[in-house]
Design an enzyme around this catalytic site. Structure first.
Site, short mmCIF file in Angstrom:
data_model
loop_
_atom_site.label_atom_id
_atom_site.label_comp_id
_atom_site.label_asym_id
_atom_site.label_seq_id
_atom_site.Cartn_x
_atom_site.Cartn_y
_atom_site.Cartn_z
N GLU A 283 0.83 -1.20 0.00
CA GLU A 283 0.00 0.00 0.00
C GLU A 283 0.87 1.26 0.00
O GLU A 283 0.43 2.32 -0.43
CB GLU A 283 -0.95 -0.02 1.20
N HIS A 304 7.35 -26.97 0.11
CA HIS A 304 6.53 -28.00 -0.53
C HIS A 304 5.34 -27.36 -1.24
O HIS A 304 4.32 -28.00 -1.45
CB HIS A 304 6.07 -29.02 0.51
N LYS A 416 -13.14 2.22 -3.19
CA LYS A 416 -14.13 2.56 -2.17
C LYS A 416 -15.29 3.32 -2.81
O LYS A 416 -16.45 3.08 -2.49
CB LYS A 416 -13.48 3.45 -1.10
O1 PA5 Z 1 -2.74 1.33 5.84
C1 PA5 Z 1 -3.73 1.96 5.58
O2 PA5 Z 1 -3.77 3.20 5.51
C2 PA5 Z 1 -5.03 1.21 5.33
O3 PA5 Z 1 -4.82 -0.15 5.24
C3 PA5 Z 1 -6.01 1.48 6.43
O4 PA5 Z 1 -5.50 1.03 7.64
C4 PA5 Z 1 -7.34 0.80 6.14
O5 PA5 Z 1 -7.82 1.19 4.89
C5 PA5 Z 1 -8.35 1.14 7.21
O6 PA5 Z 1 -8.51 2.51 7.28
P1 PA5 Z 1 -8.96 3.20 8.61
O7 PA5 Z 1 -7.93 2.94 9.62
O8 PA5 Z 1 -9.12 4.63 8.27
O9 PA5 Z 1 -10.27 2.55 8.98
#
Ligand code: PA5
Length: 448
Positions: A283, A304, A416
């Site tokens: 990410e 394996h 989203k």
């Molecule tokens: O690392 C990140 O920014 C994302 O994976 C968020 O943690 C995830 O989308 C959840 O978002 P939030 O913490 O705003 O609920």
């Protein structure tokens, strides 16, 4: 303590597919610039994970909240959070689960919205004795908010004071869950504005459940602080392997077409670490058509499963091994009368695991495939603090080398928006998503 071994990335070990040491060292200027820039962002308070680990008051707030939650009949903490908002806690629960744990306190994580699994999890708990904790930096994430509505409904039907069964760990000011908490006097802890989900392992989002599980979060933060300070105070290549690691991953990706980074611990303690690291890596770095793809694996299990592909499949992978020197407990192997296994006699199971890892390193090298090894001397809060910080900083440095922003996630936002539309949320304007959806829905399913 964390040790690194980069021997198997070098030309001397794997021939032309490898790197010259001078090639790695020639990145010194870019690495120093990356470090300076991150330091600048830190000074401007645009990124917070460097300083949250030494923030005064953090531990007191977390411990105070836990004392409040567990002062009565509550014996279970049920944590809801997506992505970075739960992966850190799940990683520490697995890694440190054998170390700490307060008897009579259970911590359960929900990191998905699969109704079947949520039913199963809820069937196994006593709501009267459960604190439901919603971790969301934005306090608006559709999955977490939906889970909140489901739990709110259940609580209203089954307990007299539903508010005392709820808590939120979110941004201090904004978002729906924070607003709800403020309006209803619900217990909250804060995630600083300048720390995104995947860097939140050093915030209350992870440290609160970790403390409830009985882990020494002070020791965890101490490990992170020491790692931060050492890496900042030393020169780039002066026993500062996090920069070498970032350089190696970067060079293999840019110059050797190694598009896949395999995250391969040789210990079950770190299976969930691989998922945490994968999310942090993917990410943070997967932007502007860039980044190696991180793939989790675990040894010896996946010898394996995936190893055949790593040995003889496409020459597109760099493998990072994580090895635990002291597994804490062991077994002696005694083949007894089965003479053909005499060579195992008196050897420990941990020794077999290590030699399998070494065997794979040699075999990869002979096949001209690069790997490097990170060794952790033992599993405890301190080493997990070091390891987490090292990974976060390495990813941030890689972001600088790739010239992308490792702290945002614009691609996730797009998905989203479509989900919101599909669930019936009205769009503020007829944007690109609406017209694209109409176009795609207009294409008939392919007959087969
Ligand atoms: O690392 C990140 O920014 C994302 O994976 C968020 O943690 C995830 O989308 C959840 O978002 P939030 O913490 O705003 O609920």
């Amino acid at each position: 303590m964390i040790e690194f071994n980069f021997k198997f990335v070098l030309k001397s070990a794997i021939g032309g597919n490898g790197l010259d040491e001078s090639e790695i060292r020639s990145l010194k200027f870019e690495l120093a610039r990356a470090r300076d820039y991150l330091y600048e962002l830190r000074k401007r308070r645009e990124i917070g994970f460097y300083d949250e680990i030494s923030k005064t008051g953090l531990l007191t707030e977390i411990k105070g909240a836990a004392d409040k939650v567990f002062s009565g009949k509550i014996d279970t903490l049920f944590v809801f959070g997506m992505g970075g908002s739960s992966l850190g806690g799940i990683f520490l629960q697995e890694a440190l689960g054998r170390v700490g744990r307060i008897p009579g306190r259970d911590v359960i994580f929900s990191e998905n919205i699969d109704p079947f699994h949520l039913h199963r999890q809820l069937d196994g708990i006593d709501v009267e004795k459960t604190m439901f904790c919603f971790v969301s930096k934005s306090a608006n994430t559709i999955e977490t908010v939906s889970q909140f509505f489901i739990i709110l409904d259940i609580l209203k039907k089954s307990v007299s004071d539903y508010k005392s069964h709820l808590m939120f760990i979110t941004d201090k000011e904004s978002g729906f869950l924070r607003r709800f908490a403020d309006e209803n006097g619900i217990l909250t802890l804060d995630i600083p504005k300048n720390i995104g989900g995947r860097y939140s392992i050093v915030t209350a989002g992870t440290l609160f459940p970790a403390h409830v599980m009985g882990f020494d979060i002070e020791k965890f933060l101490h490990g992170a602080v020491l790692y931060r300070d050492q890496s900042l105070n030393r020169n780039i290549f002066e026993n500062n392997p996090l920069y070498t690691m970032a350089a190696v991953i970067y060079l293999f990706y840019k110059r050797k077409n190694r598009n896949i980074l395999v995250i391969n611990p040789y210990t079950d303690y770190l299976r969930e670490f691989s998922r945490w690291f994968r999310q942090l890596f993917a990410e943070s770095l997967g932007k502007n058509l860039l980044s190696p793809t991180p793939v989790p694996a675990v040894g010896a299990t996946d010898q394996h499963s995936q190893l055949q592909l790593y040995m003889q499949g496409p020459q597109d992978k760099l493998i990072s091994f994580f090895y635990l020197k002291n597994p804490g407990q062991d077994f002696k192997i005694s083949p007894g009368e089965f003479k053909e296994f005499n060579y195992l006699n008196g050897r420990n199971l941990s020794n077999l695991l290590l030699n399998e890892l070494k065997g794979v390193e040699y075999a990869l090298a002979i096949n001209r495939r690069p790997s490097f090894r990170i060794t952790i001397d033992k599993i405890d809060e301190f080493t997990m603090g070091e390891l987490s910080f090292m990974c976060m900083e390495a990813v941030a440095v890689l972001g600088m080398l790739l010239e992308i922003n490792p702290f945002d996630q614009p691609g996730v936002e797009k998905g989203k928006k479509f989900s919101y539309l599909l669930m019936g949320k009205e769009a503020a304007e007829e944007g690109e998503e609406v017209s694209e959806m109409k176009r795609l829905d207009g294409i008939p399913d392919m007959p087969y």
